[in-house]
Design a protein around this motif. Structure first.
Motif, mmCIF file in Angstrom:
data_model
loop_
_atom_site.group_PDB
_atom_site.id
_atom_site.type_symbol
_atom_site.label_atom_id
_atom_site.label_comp_id
_atom_site.label_asym_id
_atom_site.label_seq_id
_atom_site.Cartn_x
_atom_site.Cartn_y
_atom_site.Cartn_z
ATOM 1 N N ASP A 24 -10.168 49.013 2.871
ATOM 2 C CA ASP A 24 -10.697 49.572 1.436
ATOM 3 C C ASP A 24 -12.527 49.722 1.614
ATOM 4 O OD1 ASP A 24 -11.805 49.912 -0.853
ATOM 5 O OD2 ASP A 24 -10.458 47.959 -1.846
ATOM 6 N N PRO A 25 -12.609 51.041 1.539
ATOM 7 C CA PRO A 25 -14.115 51.371 1.545
ATOM 8 C C PRO A 25 -15.166 50.447 0.720
ATOM 9 C CG PRO A 25 -13.200 53.358 1.467
ATOM 10 C CD PRO A 25 -12.164 52.254 1.140
ATOM 11 N N LYS A 26 -14.597 49.821 -0.338
ATOM 12 C CA LYS A 26 -15.432 49.063 -1.132
ATOM 13 C C LYS A 26 -15.371 47.573 -0.999
ATOM 14 C CE LYS A 26 -14.995 52.515 -4.992
ATOM 15 N NZ LYS A 26 -14.628 52.695 -6.455
ATOM 16 N N ARG A 27 -14.238 47.334 -0.214
ATOM 17 C CA ARG A 27 -14.280 45.632 0.091
ATOM 18 C C ARG A 27 -13.736 45.527 1.622
ATOM 19 N NH1 ARG A 27 -9.810 42.915 -2.852
ATOM 20 N NH2 ARG A 27 -8.448 44.704 -2.138
ATOM 21 N N PRO A 28 -14.664 45.526 2.419
ATOM 22 C CA PRO A 28 -14.389 45.482 3.869
ATOM 23 C C PRO A 28 -13.588 44.132 4.164
ATOM 24 C CG PRO A 28 -16.759 45.886 3.479
ATOM 25 C CD PRO A 28 -16.113 45.776 2.126
ATOM 26 N N GLY A 29 -12.692 44.427 4.984
ATOM 27 C CA GLY A 29 -11.732 43.321 5.628
ATOM 28 C C GLY A 29 -10.560 42.982 4.840
ATOM 29 N N GLY A 34 -6.990 61.421 1.993
ATOM 30 C CA GLY A 34 -6.325 60.218 2.545
ATOM 31 C C GLY A 34 -6.790 59.289 2.266
ATOM 32 N N ILE A 35 -8.126 59.041 1.706
ATOM 33 C CA ILE A 35 -8.490 57.631 1.347
ATOM 34 C C ILE A 35 -8.679 57.362 -0.151
ATOM 35 C CG2 ILE A 35 -10.596 56.282 1.337
ATOM 36 C CD1 ILE A 35 -11.085 57.190 3.958
ATOM 37 N N THR A 36 -9.172 58.322 -0.874
ATOM 38 C CA THR A 36 -9.218 58.499 -2.479
ATOM 39 C C THR A 36 -8.016 58.992 -3.188
ATOM 40 O OG1 THR A 36 -10.230 60.590 -2.448
ATOM 41 C CG2 THR A 36 -11.813 58.818 -1.996
ATOM 42 N N GLY A 37 -7.109 59.468 -2.435
ATOM 43 C CA GLY A 37 -5.865 59.832 -2.965
ATOM 44 C C GLY A 37 -5.928 61.388 -3.741
#
Length: 213
Positions: A149-154, A210-213
């Motif tokens: 998740d780009p906003k929540r690393p890990g 492919g990441i934001t839909g």
């Protein structure tokens, strides 16, 4: 299981699971040379149908560190010496929580399509019967599961794929999904997009990030 020795390397515990999916290739970032000493990590999804009072659920897991809190892996020392049957924590260290989970309120089955890099997946859920009686084909929904998740690393993430407002809706006011597919061009080095065909006839084809839909 290890493909070379057929020794068990982990156990996924998921009560009520009806299906699972594994990508056909190991996920590797573009233009990255993987060290032989690097730990091998693989993704998988598990689908659990809903029961009375509980919605269906799809989980995105990663071996060996994020297979769910009730799952476990086999340590390298134990794997070499184990003959099976020893399930204590020393032999089977517990794994971490799932990368991400998504509750599905209208889903009897789920079809999974993995991205060419095996680091994300499209999940098409369907119901065969529409309880309202307004649609002969039931209902369908599309979700995108991401390892990172780009906003929540890990952590991973699960999001509903937005459909074009121009797509024709059914009697319920929803947009039926006909098909979805990743763009398989091997020369893509950035984000891999995917396509969706949705709406009542005439259906509409759309291209998605492919990441934001």
């Amino acid at each position: 299981y290890d493909a070379n020795t057929w020794k068990r390397v982990g156990k996924v515990r998921c009560q009520g699971v009806s299906s699972f999916s594994l990508p056909s290739v190991k996920g590797v970032a573009p233009n990255i040379i993987v060290s032989k000493d690097a730990a091998e990590k693989y993704l998988l999804t598990v689908f659990t149908p809903g029961t009375k009072g509980k919605p269906s659920r799809v989980d995105l897991l990663r071996y060996p560190d994020r297979m769910g809190r009730e799952s476990s892996t086999v340590s390298s020392d134990a794997s070499a010496a184990s003959t099976g049957g020893n399930n204590n924590d020393a032999v089977n260290p517990p794994s971490g929580p799932a990368l991400t989970s998504k509750s599905l309120f209208n889903a009897e089955e789920a079809q999974v399509q993995w991205s060419p890099r095996a680091d994300s997946a499209l999940v098409l859920t369907q119901t065969s019967i529409d309880s309202t009686g307004e649609s002969y084909y039931g209902s369908s929904h599309l979700f995108l599961l991401l390892e990172n998740d780009p906003k929540r690393p890990g952590n991973g993430s699960a999001l509903s794929v937005p459909l074009p407002p121009e797509a024709a809706k059914d009697a319920q006011g929803t947009v039926p999904i006909v098909s979805c597919s990743w763009v398989s061009n091997p020369t893509i080095t950035g984000t891999v997009p995917f396509t969706v065909i949705s709406g009542r006839m005439p259906a509409l084809a759309s291209l998605h990030h492919g990441i934001t839909g």
